[in-house]
Design an enzyme around this catalytic site. Structure first.
Site, PDB file in Angstrom:
ATOM      1  N   SER A 202      42.990  52.960  43.484  1.00 12.17           N
ATOM      2  CA  SER A 202      44.369  52.510  43.316  1.00 12.17           C
ATOM      3  C   SER A 202      45.015  52.109  44.650  1.00 12.17           C
ATOM      4  O   SER A 202      44.467  51.303  45.393  1.00 12.17           O
ATOM      5  CB  SER A 202      45.159  53.599  42.576  1.00 12.17           C
ATOM      6  N   ASP A 365      44.704  48.054  32.763  1.00 10.73           N
ATOM      7  CA  ASP A 365      44.060  49.374  32.695  1.00 10.73           C
ATOM      8  C   ASP A 365      45.042  50.465  32.261  1.00 10.73           C
ATOM      9  O   ASP A 365      44.833  51.640  32.499  1.00 10.73           O
ATOM     10  CB  ASP A 365      43.378  49.709  34.035  1.00 10.73           C
ATOM     11  N   HIS A 398      43.376  53.445  34.174  1.00 12.12           N
ATOM     12  CA  HIS A 398      43.613  53.485  35.622  1.00 12.12           C
ATOM     13  C   HIS A 398      43.062  54.760  36.278  1.00 12.12           C
ATOM     14  O   HIS A 398      42.450  54.710  37.337  1.00 12.12           O
ATOM     15  CB  HIS A 398      45.122  53.381  35.859  1.00 12.12           C
TER      16      HIS A 398
END
Ligand SMILES: *[C@@H]1O[C@H](CO)[C@@H](O)[C@H](O)[C@H]1NC(C)=O
Ligand SMILES: *[C@@H]1O[C@H](CO)[C@@H](O)[C@H](O)[C@H]1NC(C)=O
Length: 431
Positions: A202, A365, A398
């Protein structure tokens, strides 16, 4: 995905495992977590002015003798009176004179265990079940021979702080890049000068890209073997607009989003995750009865939601940082989830931004929109100096990318191929 599809994917993964058996000579690997993905510690000084009786009385039980306690994550944040205390300690302030962010008065913070993986495994080591972060990933890495402190390293950081465009100070973020650079050099030196593999999740991917582009090409070629970015939000997310406008309870039902909103707005790195004009263009992202905001209208949007303090730093520090996604010319693999419903536009009614909006969803996601996950592919697809592989894993979200079996097999498979110098597909493929 159909059953046949799954079987075929499994078969092709099994084959890749067979073709990419790495020997014991591993390239050192450094993990760079995402926002909220490592522990943070704090201590309160005399300058700390608690806003309420609760915050005053609430002395964290697990303080060490010098007064340090775990600020992130601590489960008491889930109880309303303490959520407020937590927020005032986590808050950042933009100082226009310094042109930089700083902590709340009387709150000192530090990142524990830099260099190792300890601070990334669980956000609270006493609540392993509910706060596991990279523990499954690190376990899988152990299975192919990675050893913490020898071939495997961690680069936790104060994820509330971001970086700024050239000409603007960013003391905490820049210090992190400096520490990460030293860690890369030391990891390489202690492993027979083998170049390092960087594996980010991320927001960590945005920091790594900046680190690469802020160092010379000869440095990158000497020290970096490969960069694997998991779930990187290259061009921000629409969800960030929702967080700024109405708060984000992070899926915890007990937390009132409006209670955490001010703290979330104050975070420098959150501002970095606003949807990028270059990628999202003039598409309406947030709609109210009076106004329609695209990614080009973020300054007006910040003003209208009542976050005037954010406008100037956004325009001067963040926007120029987002404008160019510069290819670092070291091999990159992006591994992303897809096919998970992800906020794509927000519709507010007459009650304004305090009330949660109606949300229209699109592909992504679950957190990051597809256009952002694939931004480097659209930017660098034609660049012959940039080796880029994009692996999509349908149905993986995610954060589940860090624990889902298929995702872990892809990540480990990619690492084995990199370690044995076998190129898998360059370009795009679906697991
Ligand atoms: C929208 O317009 C109406 C009528 O002009 C006004 O009363 C209201 O305050 C406006 N709302 C916002 C959020 O600007
Ligand atoms: C690729 O590298 C060459 C040699 O360094 C350079 O001349 C060229 O401009 C680069 N191409 C791109 C698209 O950056």
């Amino acid at each position: 995905m159909t059953g046949v599809g799954i079987k075929m994917a499994m078969a092709s993964i099994a084959m890749m495992w067979y073709t990419c058996q790495a020997d014991s000579n591993l390239h050192p690997l450094i993990l760079v977590p995402g926002s909220g993905g490592n522990q943070l510690e704090a201590r309160l000084t005399r300058d700390y002015k608690p806003s309420s009786f609760f915050c005053n009385r609430w002395n964290p039980i697990s303080k060490d003798k010098n007064g340090w306690f775990r600020l992130w994550f601590d489960p008491s944040v889930l109880l309303a009176p303490f959520t407020k205390c937590f927020c005032e300690r986590m808050m950042l302030y933009y100082d226009p004179d310094l042109d930089d962010y700083r902590n709340a008065p009387g709150v000192e913070t530090r990142v524990p265990h830099f260099g190792g993986t300890q601070a990334l495994l669980y956000l609270d080591p006493h609540l392993k079940h509910i706060t596991a972060y990279m523990s499954s990933l690190v376990e899988s890495l152990g299975e192919i021979g990675y050893v913490d402190g020898k071939t495997l390293f961690g680069a936790p950081y104060d994820f509330r702080y971001g970086l700024a465009a050239a000409g603007h100070p960013s003391q905490v973020g820049s210090k992190f890049l400096q520490d990460l650079k030293s860690l890369i050099e030391e990891a390489s030196t202690s492993n027979g000068d083998k170049p390092v593999i960087l594996l980010s999740h991320s927001l960590g991917g945005l920091f790594v890209l900046q680190l690469l582009n802020r160092n010379s090409l000869p440095w990158r070629q000497k020290y970096i073997k490969h960069f694997i970015a998991l779930s990187a939000p290259w061009g921000g997310t629409v969800q960030e607009m929702l967080t700024f406008a109405s708060g984000n309870s992070l899926g915890v039902p007990l937390v009132d989003p409006l209670l955490v909103r001010a703290e979330q707005r104050s975070s420098d790195s959150n501002l970095w995750l606003m949807p990028s004009p270059k990628l999202f263009g003039h598409k309406p992202l947030t709609v109210t009865p009076n106004v329609t905001y695209s990614a080009y209208d973020i300054p007006q949007f910040l003003e209208d939601i009542g976050f005037h303090e954010g406008v100037q730093p956004y325009k001067s520090r963040i926007l120029p940082l987002m404008e160019h996604l510069l290819a670092p010319e070291v091999p990159i693999t992006c591994i992303i989830g897809s096919g998970v419903t992800t906020p794509e536009s927000l519709f507010y009614g007459e009650c304004g931004f305090d009330k949660q909006p109606e949300i229209v969803y699109g592909d992504g996601d679950g957190t990051v929109n597809m256009v952002s996950l694939l931004a480097v592919e659209s930017e660098w697809g034609e660049n012959r100096n940039q080796t880029l592989t994009v692996i999509r894993i349908p149905g993986v979200s995610h954060t589940s990318i860090l624990e889902d079996d298929t995702a872990l097999r892809e990540i480990v498979g990619e690492l084995q191929c990199i370690n044995s110098d076998i190129m898998r597909t360059v370009g795009s493929r679906t697991s």
